[in-house]
Design a protein around this motif. Structure first.
Motif, PDB file in Angstrom:
ATOM      1  N   TYR A 110     -83.005 -12.026  12.817  1.00 43.67           N
ATOM      2  CA  TYR A 110     -83.876 -11.407  13.432  1.00 43.67           C
ATOM      3  C   TYR A 110     -83.279 -10.024  13.607  1.00 43.67           C
ATOM      4  CZ  TYR A 110     -86.158 -15.921  12.024  1.00 43.67           C
ATOM      5  OH  TYR A 110     -86.701 -16.686  11.955  1.00 43.67           O
ATOM      6  N   PRO A 111     -84.229  -8.950  14.027  1.00 43.79           N
ATOM      7  CA  PRO A 111     -84.041  -7.718  14.529  1.00 43.79           C
ATOM      8  C   PRO A 111     -83.727  -8.186  15.768  1.00 43.79           C
ATOM      9  CG  PRO A 111     -85.815  -7.254  13.735  1.00 43.79           C
ATOM     10  CD  PRO A 111     -85.110  -8.891  13.168  1.00 43.79           C
ATOM     11  N   SER A 112     -82.867  -7.511  16.700  1.00 41.37           N
ATOM     12  CA  SER A 112     -83.447  -7.672  18.312  1.00 41.37           C
ATOM     13  C   SER A 112     -83.125  -6.978  19.550  1.00 41.37           C
ATOM     14  CB  SER A 112     -82.149  -8.427  18.960  1.00 41.37           C
ATOM     15  OG  SER A 112     -80.709  -7.787  18.655  1.00 41.37           O
ATOM     16  N   GLY A 113     -82.507  -5.558  18.716  1.00 41.50           N
ATOM     17  CA  GLY A 113     -82.705  -4.423  19.029  1.00 41.50           C
ATOM     18  C   GLY A 113     -81.465  -3.305  18.158  1.00 41.50           C
ATOM     19  N   TYR A 114     -81.144  -1.568  18.671  1.00 39.33           N
ATOM     20  CA  TYR A 114     -80.736  -1.274  18.233  1.00 39.33           C
ATOM     21  C   TYR A 114     -78.610  -0.365  19.404  1.00 39.33           C
ATOM     22  CZ  TYR A 114     -84.106  -0.178  14.731  1.00 39.33           C
ATOM     23  OH  TYR A 114     -85.464   0.091  13.931  1.00 39.33           O
TER      24      TYR A 114
END
Length: 240
Positions: free
Chosen positions: A133-137
Motif C-alpha cells: 500500500y502506498p504510504s508516502g514518498y
C-alpha cells in the motif's frame, strides 16, 4: 516482527521490478543540434584535416577522439588528406559536467491481515492482505554527468563555416571516453542534417557496452536551450 515482514515484502516487490527492467533493451539517448550550409559538394571534394587548438595539439585524448570521428566520417565518403591539400578543417570540442539530480519515489508498506488468515495463492500480491500500500514518498539524490561533443567543419581556404553540430547526452557515467562513440554516431547520423535541425537519436547498447549497429529513428526535440559547438582557435594549427 510485523515490521520485518512488511519490509521483506517491500524488498521482494522491488527485486521483482528490477528483474523486469533488466530484460529491456538499453539505449543511449542523445540530443543533436545541427547548423548547415553544406551545399552540393561532390564526394571527391570531401577531403579534410583535423584542426586543433594549442591545448589539443599534443593530447592523446584528442587523437583518440579524432580516430573515432574519422571512422564515422569515412561512412560519408570523407577522406583525410595533408593539411595543405584538404578542402576542410574538422575541429572538435568536448566536455563533461557533473551535477546532482533529485527524484521522489513512492514508498510502500504492507498492513497485517484484518479478517483472519488468508488462503489465496499470493498473500503478498496486490489483492492479498499483505499486499503493498502506498504510504508516502522518499527523496533521493544521485550524480548525473552531461557529455557534450561539438564538430565544426570549415572550408580551409576561406574559413567559411559549412557545418556545426552539437551532440549531448546525460547519464550516471563519469567517463567521457565511454560516451564518445555514441556522441560521434549521433552527431553525424544522417549527415548532412538541415540547417537548424534538432533531433533525438537513440542508439542501442550491445552486450559489450559498446555502440551497436541499431539506431532508432530520430524524433523531433525541443529547440529551446540548444547550443552550437564552439569554434577552434581562429588560426588552427593543423595535424602534421
Amino acid at each position: 516482527m510485523k515490521f520485518d515482514q512488511f519490509r521483506r515484502g517491500a524488498m521482494l516487490l522491488l527485486a521483482a521490478f528490477a528483474a523486469l527492467l533488466s530484460g529491456c533493451t538499453t539505449y543511449v539517448t542523445t540530443q543533436v543540434t545541427a547548423f548547415s550550409d553544406w551545399g552540393n559538394g561532390s564526394d571527391a571534394t570531401r577531403t579534410y584535416a583535423f584542426a586543433r587548438s594549442p591545448s589539443q595539439e599534443n593530447s592523446l585524448e584528442q587523437r583518440t577522439y579524432e580516430n573515432t570521428v574519422a571512422n564515422e566520417l569515412a561512412m560519408y565518403s570523407f577522406k583525410q588528406a595533408p593539411a595543405t591539400e584538404a578542402r576542410y578543417w574538422v575541429g572538435l570540442t568536448y566536455s563533461i559536467k557533473g551535477d546532482m539530480a533529485t527524484v521522489s519515489q513512492p514508498v510502500y508498506y504492507a498492513p497485517p491481515p484484518a479478517f483472519g488468515p488468508y488462503w489465496g495463492p499470493n498473500p503478498w500480491g496486490p489483492w492479498g492482505p499483505w499486499g503493498p500500500y502506498p504510504s508516502g514518498y522518499v527523496t533521493q539524490s544521485f550524480p548525473v554527468y552531461t557529455h557534450t561533443l561539438g564538430i565544426r567543419i570549415t572550408e580551409r581556404t576561406t574559413g567559411k563555416e559549412v557545418y556545426n553540430v552539437t551532440a549531448r547526452n546525460a547519464n550516471e557515467d563519469p567517463s567521457l571516453v565511454t560516451s564518445m562513440p555514441y556522441l560521434v554516431r549521433s552527431a553525424l547520423d544522417g549527415f548532412p542534417a538541415g540547417n537548424g535541425a534538432v533531433r533525438t537519436v537513440k542508439i542501442a547498447v550491445d552486450k559489450n557496452s559498446g555502440a551497436s549497429n541499431e539506431v532508432a529513428a530520430p524524433t523531433p526535440a525541443a529547440a529551446s536551450g540548444a547550443a552550437s559547438a564552439s569554434a577552434p582557435s581562429a588560426s588552427p594549427k593543423p595535424a602534421q
